[in-house]
Design a protein around this motif. Structure first.
Motif, short mmCIF file in Angstrom:
data_model
loop_
_atom_site.label_atom_id
_atom_site.label_comp_id
_atom_site.label_asym_id
_atom_site.label_seq_id
_atom_site.Cartn_x
_atom_site.Cartn_y
_atom_site.Cartn_z
N ALA A 263 6.94 10.34 -3.10
CA ALA A 263 6.77 10.69 -1.52
C ALA A 263 8.05 11.15 -0.93
CB ALA A 263 6.22 9.37 -0.81
N PRO A 264 8.11 11.79 0.23
CA PRO A 264 9.41 12.60 0.72
C PRO A 264 10.09 11.51 1.15
CG PRO A 264 7.38 13.04 2.03
CD PRO A 264 6.73 12.34 1.05
N PHE A 265 10.10 10.18 1.51
CA PHE A 265 10.87 9.44 2.27
C PHE A 265 10.36 7.83 1.83
CE2 PHE A 265 7.80 10.78 5.47
CZ PHE A 265 7.12 9.56 5.62
N MET B 270 4.43 8.25 13.25
CA MET B 270 3.81 8.91 12.15
C MET B 270 2.82 8.19 11.23
SD MET B 270 5.29 11.79 9.35
CE MET B 270 6.57 12.02 10.08
N TRP C 225 -4.00 16.41 -4.76
CA TRP C 225 -4.13 15.27 -5.08
C TRP C 225 -5.60 15.23 -6.00
CZ3 TRP C 225 -0.71 11.78 -3.94
CH2 TRP C 225 0.01 11.95 -3.06
N GLY D 233 1.10 11.81 -7.61
CA GLY D 233 0.61 10.54 -7.04
C GLY D 233 -0.22 9.78 -7.59
N HIS E 64 0.77 -1.12 0.04
CA HIS E 64 -0.03 -0.01 0.00
C HIS E 64 0.96 1.46 -0.08
CE1 HIS E 64 -3.75 -2.26 0.66
NE2 HIS E 64 -3.12 -2.82 1.65
N CYS E 65 2.07 1.19 0.34
CA CYS E 65 2.90 2.48 0.43
C CYS E 65 4.14 2.71 -0.50
CB CYS E 65 3.43 2.55 1.89
SG CYS E 65 2.19 2.11 3.09
N MET F 127 -3.02 8.34 4.53
CA MET F 127 -2.28 7.76 3.95
C MET F 127 -2.87 6.23 3.69
SD MET F 127 0.40 9.28 2.06
CE MET F 127 0.31 10.88 2.04
N PRO F 128 -2.85 5.58 2.82
CA PRO F 128 -2.43 6.11 1.32
C PRO F 128 -3.47 7.03 0.86
CG PRO F 128 -3.52 3.78 1.22
CD PRO F 128 -3.29 4.23 2.57
N PRO F 129 -2.89 8.14 0.39
CA PRO F 129 -3.85 9.08 -0.25
C PRO F 129 -4.93 8.73 -1.38
CG PRO F 129 -1.93 9.30 -1.42
CD PRO F 129 -1.58 8.22 -0.47
N CYS G 151 4.75 4.89 -3.90
CA CYS G 151 5.27 6.16 -3.84
C CYS G 151 6.42 6.30 -2.89
CB CYS G 151 4.14 6.91 -3.27
SG CYS G 151 2.61 7.08 -4.42
N HIS G 152 6.29 5.67 -1.74
CA HIS G 152 7.53 5.56 -0.87
C HIS G 152 8.62 4.76 -1.13
CE1 HIS G 152 5.42 8.48 1.97
NE2 HIS G 152 4.34 7.82 1.73
N ARG H 77 -0.19 7.25 12.85
CA ARG H 77 -1.26 8.40 12.71
C ARG H 77 -1.91 8.71 11.47
NH1 ARG H 77 -0.37 13.41 11.42
NH2 ARG H 77 1.72 13.64 11.55
N VAL H 78 -0.98 8.67 10.53
CA VAL H 78 -1.55 9.17 9.16
C VAL H 78 -2.51 7.85 8.62
CG1 VAL H 78 0.06 10.74 8.58
CG2 VAL H 78 0.44 8.27 7.77
N ARG I 105 -7.19 3.00 -3.63
CA ARG I 105 -6.22 2.86 -2.59
C ARG I 105 -6.90 2.95 -1.44
NH1 ARG I 105 -2.65 6.36 -6.13
NH2 ARG I 105 -3.58 8.10 -5.20
C1 HEC Z 1 0.14 7.69 -4.02
C2 HEC Z 1 1.30 7.81 -3.45
C3 HEC Z 1 1.59 7.32 -2.09
C4 HEC Z 1 1.18 6.46 -1.34
C5 HEC Z 1 0.62 5.06 -1.97
C6 HEC Z 1 1.52 6.36 0.08
N1 HEC Z 1 1.79 7.79 0.14
FE1 HEC Z 1 2.55 8.63 2.05
N2 HEC Z 1 3.08 10.25 0.93
C7 HEC Z 1 2.93 10.51 -0.36
C8 HEC Z 1 3.54 11.94 -0.42
C9 HEC Z 1 3.30 12.52 -2.09
C10 HEC Z 1 3.40 12.60 0.63
C11 HEC Z 1 4.02 13.92 1.02
C12 HEC Z 1 2.79 14.78 1.82
C13 HEC Z 1 1.56 14.95 0.53
O1 HEC Z 1 2.01 15.65 -0.58
O2 HEC Z 1 0.52 14.76 0.82
C14 HEC Z 1 3.34 11.46 1.72
C15 HEC Z 1 3.68 11.51 3.07
C16 HEC Z 1 3.43 10.61 4.09
C17 HEC Z 1 3.79 10.66 5.49
C18 HEC Z 1 4.16 12.12 6.09
C19 HEC Z 1 2.90 12.73 6.52
C20 HEC Z 1 3.21 14.22 7.35
O3 HEC Z 1 2.24 14.62 7.99
O4 HEC Z 1 4.39 14.46 7.01
C21 HEC Z 1 3.73 9.54 5.93
C22 HEC Z 1 3.78 8.99 7.54
C23 HEC Z 1 3.32 8.58 4.88
N3 HEC Z 1 3.25 9.39 3.72
C24 HEC Z 1 2.95 7.23 5.18
C25 HEC Z 1 2.54 6.52 4.15
C26 HEC Z 1 2.07 4.97 4.33
C27 HEC Z 1 2.18 4.19 5.76
C28 HEC Z 1 1.48 4.59 3.38
C29 HEC Z 1 1.01 3.29 3.03
C30 HEC Z 1 -0.12 2.70 4.14
C31 HEC Z 1 1.64 5.66 2.23
N4 HEC Z 1 2.14 6.57 2.81
C32 HEC Z 1 1.04 5.68 0.82
C33 HEC Z 1 2.51 9.55 -1.20
C34 HEC Z 1 2.06 8.35 -0.98
#
Ligand code: HEC
Length: 511
Positions: free
Chosen positions: A50-52, A66, A366, A239, A39-40, A76-78, A43-44, A69-70, A92
């Motif tokens: 995604a930033p990391f 984090m 998004w 995304g 699920h992550c 997340m996922p968005p 992008c991650h 929480r998200v 997603r």
């Molecule tokens: C479609 C792309 C995508 C997917 C899939 C995705 N992320 Fe992200 N995520 C991002 C982006 C881009 C950001 C940067 C913040 C933003 O643009 O909303 C982010 C930011 C975050 C952050 C930082 C939030 C903050 O408050 O700074 C966390 C933690 C995170 N993601 C966790 C997850 C986790 C856990 C999953 C899977 C369960 C996930 N993401 C799935 C694209 C994604």
């Protein structure tokens, strides 16, 4: 503690083969890694939006709280479409059990577990999400995106030079400066107009957002797609997961000419260099023609969007009755920062309503297009109702203005615009001309009512003696020709009654 037990219980229910005990203390290797990969990781991972990265135990441990929480808040996922309506391709989202597992893992100290039980990190194919493209085009030179200042809209010209006309099943954009590319719309230009402007100011491409309407107008005769949505060839947003069009559908691509990427940059505080690459996948000529129904048309330009400072719930809605049966293919919305929610419904002639798309928490960052998992048959006589809301109060955390300012329709991202676009094919291809005639009529009607509304506003503003009339030669020059046509009793004065009766079609173009 209660949440913890509930989480454990939910995980246990999701995996009935394992004992509750194991899952009360989930570990990374056996429980968490597979969730992150599924699920992550799209992008991650390195090189993506995604930033990391979130691939290894170390990645996840560092941000464990984090992550809990998200995911718990479903940020997340968005995924911004409400569930429980129609199903979409590539939806997603985490199940309650998966969210519970992540929370329980964090609450028990985020243990690694037996490293050798961790699933292998999957190989992600060399960048392109859809496999190897049939054609790859790249900008010759990088464009420098300034560190700060207003958003930048820039058009980049990529010559096609094909040996034959083609049909396109998918286009994928690979930005090089992912931190600042917000979205990009794809157009075809066969007129040479874009090429002529390219590089004129000494930098790659050319500025502004004027090209879109020019391109749409130039091709109107051919495509009839006056309500067109995401440009002529689709688009890309942060995304977004690129997809092939479903059911063998494809968009026409002329052999000569240029693809124009109209890219919206949001400066990040650091100078960035964008050298975009696009991949294109070809297919066969489709049996049915994809066309778009955008409500309100032209991203709301005719609706005179004008949101007072402090207004909490500004609404724009538009309806359209389908003259023929169609199959809905995909739907998406477009608006800027102040929009809070958007919703599209279809009501059948029998009165049954279905929700085509519900985005209860709109997020400017998004902008997805949602492809229906199954085509949605909408019979002739179905009424489409699309509605959007904006919050221009100080309580809207996305409000770019502090204190809030009056915001009107415009192309910069701090202006507002908004509409939903439903992509359809006619159930019977022979009905296409009837559908196009009806959508074009809808634009003409919208134009007429906008001209009428504005003309009445001018009359009101200039009517010093309160008799409801204004001498035509007192109107702004741009309005005089329209006013003369509307002046039914030829007394050189214009009043609201004359405006209501006048044929104001095409009035906007004459301004
Ligand atoms: C479609 C792309 C995508 C997917 C899939 C995705 N992320 Fe992200 N995520 C991002 C982006 C881009 C950001 C940067 C913040 C933003 O643009 O909303 C982010 C930011 C975050 C952050 C930082 C939030 C903050 O408050 O700074 C966390 C933690 C995170 N993601 C966790 C997850 C986790 C856990 C999953 C899977 C369960 C996930 N993401 C799935 C694209 C994604």
């Amino acid at each position: 503690m209660r949440n913890f037990l509930l989480a454990a219980l939910l995980s246990a229910l999701a995996c009935p083969g394992q004992s509750t005990d194991d899952h009360a203390r989930p570990n990374f290797a056996e429980d968490v890694a597979s969730i992150l990969v599924r699920h992550c990781a799209a992008c991650h991972r390195p090189g993506e939006a995604a930033p990391f990265p979130l691939l290894t135990f170390e990645d996840a441990k560092k941000r464990a709280k984090m992550i809990a929480r998200v995911t718990g808040d479903r940020l997340m996922p968005p995924w911004h479409a409400a569930t429980g309506h129609l199903a979409f391709v590539g939806e997603r989202g985490l199940s309650d059990a998966e969210i519970g597992t992540l929370r329980a893992w964090v609450e028990s100290g985020a243990p690694e577990g037996p490293r050798d039980r961790s699933p292998a990190v999957p190989e992600f194919p060399g960048g392109w999400r859809l496999g190897t493209p049939d054609l790859v085009l790249e900008m010759d030179e990088a464009f420098e995106v300034p560190a700060d200042g207003p958003d930048v809209y820039r058009n980049f010209v990529l010559p096609l030079g094909l040996d034959a006309d083609r049909w396109v099943r998918a286009i994928e954009l690979r930005p090089s400066a992912r931190k600042v590319v917000h979205h990009s719309l794809f157009f075809v230009d066969t007129s040479g107009a874009a090429r002529a402007q390219d590089g004129q100011d000494g930098k790659p491409g050319f500025r502004g957002m004027g090209f879109a309407s020019g391109a749409a107008r130039g091709r109107r005769g051919e495509s009839g797609d006056t309500l067109g949505g995401w440009g002529q060839l689709g688009g890309w947003t942060v995304g977004m997961t690129p997809q092939f069009l479903p059911d063998g559908l494809a968009m026409p691509l002329p052999r000569s000419g240029d693809i124009v990427l109209q890219t919206h940059f949001h400066p990040s505080g650091k100078v960035e260099h964008e050298k975009s690459t696009i991949g294109i996948w070809f297919g066969e000529k489709p049996k049915r023609t994809l066309t778009a129904i955008q409500l309100p048309p032209l991203f709301g330009a005719l609706w005179g969007i004008d949101i007072p400072a402090g207004e909490r719930r500004y609404e724009v809605r538009d309806s359209f009755v389908l003259p023929v049966a169609v199959d809905g293919v995909s739907i998406g919305g477009h608006a800027h920062y102040l929009c809070t929610d958007l919703r599209a419904t279809a009501t059948s002639p029998d009165g049954d309503e279905i929700v085509l798309l519900d985005v209860p928490r709109w997020d400017f960052g998004w902008q997805d297009r949602y492809t229906f998992a199954q085509p949605v048959r909408l019979p002739a006589g179905t009424r489409l109702d699309f509605v959007l809301h904006w919050d221009n109060s100080a309580d809207n955390p996305s409000n770019p203005h502090d204190p809030p300012r009056r915001v009107r329709w415009g192309r910069e991202s701090e202006d507002e615009m908004g509409s939903l676009t439903l992509q359809v094919v006619c159930a019977d291809e022979a009905d296409l001309p009837a559908l196009r005639a009806a959508t074009q009529q809808h634009v003409a009607d919208g134009t007429r009512s906008r001209v009428a509304r504005e003309a009445k506003q001018r009359v009101k503003e200039l009517d010093d003696d309160g008799d409801g009339k204004v001498a035509i030669d007192r109107l702004p020059r741009a309005w005089r020709a329209i006013a003369q046509r509307a002046d039914a009793n030829s007394d050189g004065m214009l009043d609201a009654g004359e405006i209501d009766k006048a044929d104001l079609g095409g009035g906007l173009r004459r301004r």
